[in-house]
Design a protein around this motif. Structure first.
Motif, PDB file in Angstrom:
ATOM      1  N   ASN A 175     -22.582 -39.815 -25.282  1.00 26.57           N
ATOM      2  CA  ASN A 175     -21.901 -40.299 -26.499  1.00 26.57           C
ATOM      3  C   ASN A 175     -22.150 -41.774 -26.845  1.00 26.57           C
ATOM      4  O   ASN A 175     -21.505 -42.306 -27.733  1.00 26.57           O
ATOM      5  N   GLY A 177     -24.849 -42.940 -28.129  1.00 24.06           N
ATOM      6  CA  GLY A 177     -25.673 -43.017 -29.341  1.00 24.06           C
ATOM      7  C   GLY A 177     -27.166 -42.919 -29.073  1.00 24.06           C
ATOM      8  O   GLY A 177     -27.979 -43.367 -29.886  1.00 24.06           O
ATOM      9  N   ARG A 180     -28.818 -40.764 -31.784  1.00 20.45           N
ATOM     10  CA  ARG A 180     -28.811 -41.491 -33.054  1.00 20.45           C
ATOM     11  C   ARG A 180     -29.910 -42.557 -33.041  1.00 20.45           C
ATOM     12  O   ARG A 180     -30.572 -42.797 -34.041  1.00 20.45           O
ATOM     13  N   PRO A 195     -20.246 -36.196 -32.367  1.00 21.22           N
ATOM     14  CA  PRO A 195     -19.251 -37.009 -31.656  1.00 21.22           C
ATOM     15  C   PRO A 195     -18.873 -36.441 -30.293  1.00 21.22           C
ATOM     16  O   PRO A 195     -18.219 -37.108 -29.510  1.00 21.22           O
ATOM     17  N   GLY A 198     -22.064 -34.905 -24.399  1.00 20.55           N
ATOM     18  CA  GLY A 198     -22.778 -33.760 -23.836  1.00 20.55           C
ATOM     19  C   GLY A 198     -23.507 -32.955 -24.891  1.00 20.55           C
ATOM     20  O   GLY A 198     -23.839 -31.789 -24.679  1.00 20.55           O
ATOM     21  N   THR A 200     -26.586 -33.520 -26.276  1.00 18.94           N
ATOM     22  CA  THR A 200     -27.996 -33.308 -25.931  1.00 18.94           C
ATOM     23  C   THR A 200     -28.071 -32.743 -24.518  1.00 18.94           C
ATOM     24  O   THR A 200     -27.506 -33.321 -23.587  1.00 18.94           O
ATOM     25  N   ASP A 219     -35.378 -38.479 -25.797  1.00 14.24           N
ATOM     26  CA  ASP A 219     -33.917 -38.563 -25.787  1.00 14.24           C
ATOM     27  C   ASP A 219     -33.442 -37.584 -24.720  1.00 14.24           C
ATOM     28  O   ASP A 219     -33.964 -36.479 -24.606  1.00 14.24           O
ATOM     29  N   ALA A 221     -30.248 -35.967 -21.929  1.00 12.82           N
ATOM     30  CA  ALA A 221     -28.835 -35.645 -21.761  1.00 12.82           C
ATOM     31  C   ALA A 221     -28.126 -36.858 -21.165  1.00 12.82           C
ATOM     32  O   ALA A 221     -28.645 -37.505 -20.263  1.00 12.82           O
ATOM     33  N   GLY A 222     -26.923 -37.152 -21.697  1.00 11.95           N
ATOM     34  CA  GLY A 222     -26.142 -38.269 -21.172  1.00 11.95           C
ATOM     35  C   GLY A 222     -25.835 -38.060 -19.703  1.00 11.95           C
ATOM     36  O   GLY A 222     -25.535 -36.950 -19.267  1.00 11.95           O
ATOM     37  N   ASN A 278     -25.303 -50.655 -28.050  1.00 13.61           N
ATOM     38  CA  ASN A 278     -25.263 -49.928 -29.331  1.00 13.61           C
ATOM     39  C   ASN A 278     -23.844 -49.927 -29.930  1.00 13.61           C
ATOM     40  O   ASN A 278     -22.885 -50.246 -29.259  1.00 13.61           O
ATOM     41  N   LYS A 279     -23.779 -49.530 -31.171  1.00 15.26           N
ATOM     42  CA  LYS A 279     -22.537 -49.480 -31.956  1.00 15.26           C
ATOM     43  C   LYS A 279     -22.024 -50.897 -32.220  1.00 15.26           C
ATOM     44  O   LYS A 279     -20.815 -51.153 -32.176  1.00 15.26           O
ATOM     45  N   LEU A 282     -19.162 -51.703 -34.694  1.00 17.58           N
ATOM     46  CA  LEU A 282     -17.738 -51.512 -34.370  1.00 17.58           C
ATOM     47  C   LEU A 282     -17.234 -52.756 -33.609  1.00 17.58           C
ATOM     48  O   LEU A 282     -18.034 -53.516 -33.074  1.00 17.58           O
ATOM     49  N   SER A 302     -27.153 -51.522 -33.960  1.00 13.38           N
ATOM     50  CA  SER A 302     -26.341 -50.446 -34.514  1.00 13.38           C
ATOM     51  C   SER A 302     -27.300 -49.357 -34.987  1.00 13.38           C
ATOM     52  O   SER A 302     -27.973 -49.509 -35.999  1.00 13.38           O
TER      53      SER A 302
HETATM   54  N1  LIG Z   1     -20.253 -46.579 -35.413  1.00  9.97           N
HETATM   55  C1  LIG Z   1     -21.347 -46.143 -34.789  1.00  9.97           C
HETATM   56  N2  LIG Z   1     -21.403 -44.885 -34.330  1.00  9.97           N
HETATM   57  C2  LIG Z   1     -22.513 -44.477 -33.685  1.00  9.97           C
HETATM   58  C3  LIG Z   1     -23.645 -45.329 -33.507  1.00  9.97           C
HETATM   59  N3  LIG Z   1     -24.594 -44.641 -32.831  1.00  9.97           N
HETATM   60  C4  LIG Z   1     -24.071 -43.412 -32.624  1.00  9.97           C
HETATM   61  N4  LIG Z   1     -22.831 -43.308 -33.137  1.00  9.97           N
HETATM   62  C5  LIG Z   1     -21.959 -42.131 -33.094  1.00  9.97           C
HETATM   63  O1  LIG Z   1     -21.639 -41.822 -31.742  1.00  9.97           O
HETATM   64  C6  LIG Z   1     -21.574 -40.408 -31.544  1.00  9.97           C
HETATM   65  C7  LIG Z   1     -22.518 -39.957 -30.451  1.00  9.97           C
HETATM   66  O2  LIG Z   1     -23.864 -40.179 -30.881  1.00  9.97           O
HETATM   67  P1  LIG Z   1     -25.073 -39.404 -30.225  1.00  9.97           P
HETATM   68  O3  LIG Z   1     -26.304 -40.027 -30.731  1.00  9.97           O
HETATM   69  O4  LIG Z   1     -24.920 -37.940 -30.358  1.00  9.97           O
HETATM   70  O5  LIG Z   1     -24.823 -39.814 -28.705  1.00  9.97           O
HETATM   71  P2  LIG Z   1     -25.662 -39.395 -27.400  1.00  9.97           P
HETATM   72  O6  LIG Z   1     -25.743 -40.593 -26.525  1.00  9.97           O
HETATM   73  O7  LIG Z   1     -26.937 -38.752 -27.783  1.00  9.97           O
HETATM   74  O8  LIG Z   1     -24.668 -38.337 -26.747  1.00  9.97           O
HETATM   75  P3  LIG Z   1     -25.011 -37.108 -25.724  1.00  9.97           P
HETATM   76  O9  LIG Z   1     -26.124 -36.309 -26.310  1.00  9.97           O
HETATM   77  O10 LIG Z   1     -23.718 -36.379 -25.695  1.00  9.97           O
HETATM   78  O11 LIG Z   1     -25.346 -37.715 -24.402  1.00  9.97           O
HETATM   79  C8  LIG Z   1     -21.870 -39.789 -32.907  1.00  9.97           C
HETATM   80  O12 LIG Z   1     -20.652 -39.494 -33.536  1.00  9.97           O
HETATM   81  C9  LIG Z   1     -22.623 -40.885 -33.634  1.00  9.97           C
HETATM   82  O13 LIG Z   1     -22.489 -40.801 -35.036  1.00  9.97           O
HETATM   83  C10 LIG Z   1     -23.564 -46.663 -34.018  1.00  9.97           C
HETATM   84  O14 LIG Z   1     -24.473 -47.488 -33.930  1.00  9.97           O
HETATM   85  N5  LIG Z   1     -22.393 -47.014 -34.651  1.00  9.97           N
END
Ligand SMILES: Nc1nc2c(ncn2[C@@H]2O[C@H](COP(=O)(O)OP(=O)(O)OP(=O)(O)O)[C@@H](O)[C@H]2O)c(=O)[nH]1
Ligand SMILES: [Mg+2]
Length: 367
Positions: A175, A177, A180, A195, A198, A200, A219, A221-222, A278-279, A282, A302
């Motif tokens: 989670n 990102g 993303r 959101p 898990g 991926t 990319d 799996a987390g 990342n993010k 926020l 971001s």
């Molecule tokens: N605000 C914000 N939200 C983000 C950003 N990057 C990702 N998100 C959100 O975070 C959540 C998880 O993003 P994913 O890219 O699916 O995360 P992941 O690390 O691939 O997660 P897993 O596949 O579960 O390991 C989603 O709801 C995205 O929209 C960011 O830079 N800013």
């Protein structure tokens, strides 16, 4: 594209080429494009051109795709033309073995920069560099020769990757990102973003260019202690990939307590890692100077908004290719060439001039 070469090339193509507007293939000077059709039935629409040379060759551009090209090849075979592989074609085209190898690799270049470097080698850049090296050795300037061999071997580390590219893996806790970020870096929606931690479970890849270097981004799996066997399998695969990747991009979530995403960082190889916070859009839950980062410099990004992606792109390029070859340089681009240069350098270091000259000859000569 089909090329027919050899003493009977023009005659053989003439026998199966049906010009659109009358007149044979040889009507007009060499280099004139002729529209027509080739192959049984309607065959394929082609543009044929006689290439100046002794004897002249014929290049045929087929318009109908791979299957229609088969019709053209079949017709040519009927006219007595044999099929050759791309290696044979390149050997017939190129003046040297290295230039032939570059001709074979060039169409596989995944990026413009890779193509530029390979095109230089097809034009003889590496051959010229090896001639220069040979001249230094024969002139007794062994220190300079060793310096040149060192530089060639350093550039060879880049050159041998031009066709297949480098491998970078996006790793981190669930989670944060990662998916993303893959999509943002690749420029299209390749991986599923959700959101739910898990999301991926398998490795998702996309190829992107970083400062012109082709990189296969993966990319994964987390990383967490997952109950679900499918997710656990994905996590294990991610760890194995990280071990063999050229670069691990460790993604952390700036909006959540650092412990949540840093826990998985232990064990990642430091030397081949980049850290991304990342993010950044926020409110931040931690600072980039946190002691638990142990001096790792994290890049604020971001993935959602695109902030910091240019810096991250530049950092990835710099991490995989710290010292790019000079423009127009001779660059070894096959493992065979790098091995040969290794033998040249070893002979030079041992002061064995004759062995060094022999090693250059065998590197340049047709095996
Ligand atoms: N605000 C914000 N939200 C983000 C950003 N990057 C990702 N998100 C959100 O975070 C959540 C998880 O993003 P994913 O890219 O699916 O995360 P992941 O690390 O691939 O997660 P897993 O596949 O579960 O390991 C989603 O709801 C995205 O929209 C960011 O830079 N800013
Ligand atoms: Mg994901």
């Amino acid at each position: 594209m089909v090329q027919v070469w050899g003493p009977g090339a023009v005659r053989a193509v003439e026998a199966c080429f049906r010009p659109a507007r009358g007149g044979g293939l040889m009507l007009g000077p060499a280099g004139r494009l002729r529209l027509g059709r080739m192959g049984r039935g309607a065959g394929d629409e082609v543009v044929a051109v006689v290439l100046e040379g002794e004897p002249p060759a014929v290049e045929i551009q087929c318009h109908g795709g791979p299957a229609a090209t088969e019709l053209v090849l079949e017709a040519l075979e009927g006219a007595g033309v044999g099929r050759a592989g791309v290696e044979q074609w390149a050997a017939a085209q190129a003046a040297t073995r290295i230039r032939a190898e570059a001709l074979v690799d060039l169409p596989h270049a995944p990026t413009l920069r890779a193509a530029e470097i390979l095109a230089e080698q097809a034009g003889g850049a590496l051959d010229r560099e090896l001639e220069g090296l040979d001249a230094e050795i024969r002139g007794g300037r062994l220190d300079r020769a060793i310096g040149r061999a060192d530089r060639l071997l350093a550039d060879g580390r880049v050159g041998v990757r031009l066709r297949e590219g480098w491998r970078a893996i996006l790793a981190g806790a669930p989670n944060v990102g990662k998916s993303r970020l893959l999509n943002a870096l690749a420029g299209f929606r390749r991986a599923i973003v959700a959101p739910t931690p898990g999301t991926t479970r398998d490795v998702v890849t996309a190829t992107a260019a970083f400062d012109g270097w082709p990189v296969l981004l993966a990319d994964t799996a987390g990383q967490r202690a997952a109950e679900d066997p499918v997710e656990r399998h994905g996590i294990d695969r991610a760890r194995r990939m990280a071990d063999s990747a050229d670069l691990v991009v460790l993604v952390l979530d700036l909006s959540r307590p650092l412990e949540e995403s840093l826990g998985v960082a232990s064990g990642w190889p430091r030397g081949r890692s980049l850290v991304v916070a990342n993010k950044a859009d926020l409110p931040a839950a931690w600072g980039l100077d946190e002691p638990s980062l142990r001096g790792l410099r994290a890049l604020r990004v971001s993935a959602e908004r695109g902030d910091g992606l240019d810096d991250l792109t530049a950092a990835i390029a710099k991490a995989i290719v710290p010292g790019p070859p000079a423009p127009c340089a001779g660059v070894p681009f096959r493992a065979r060439q790098v091995e040969g240069l290794g033998r040249v350098r070893a002979a030079l270091r041992a002061g064995d001039v004759a062995a060094a000259i022999r090693a250059i000859e065998s590197l340049r000569g047709w095996a």
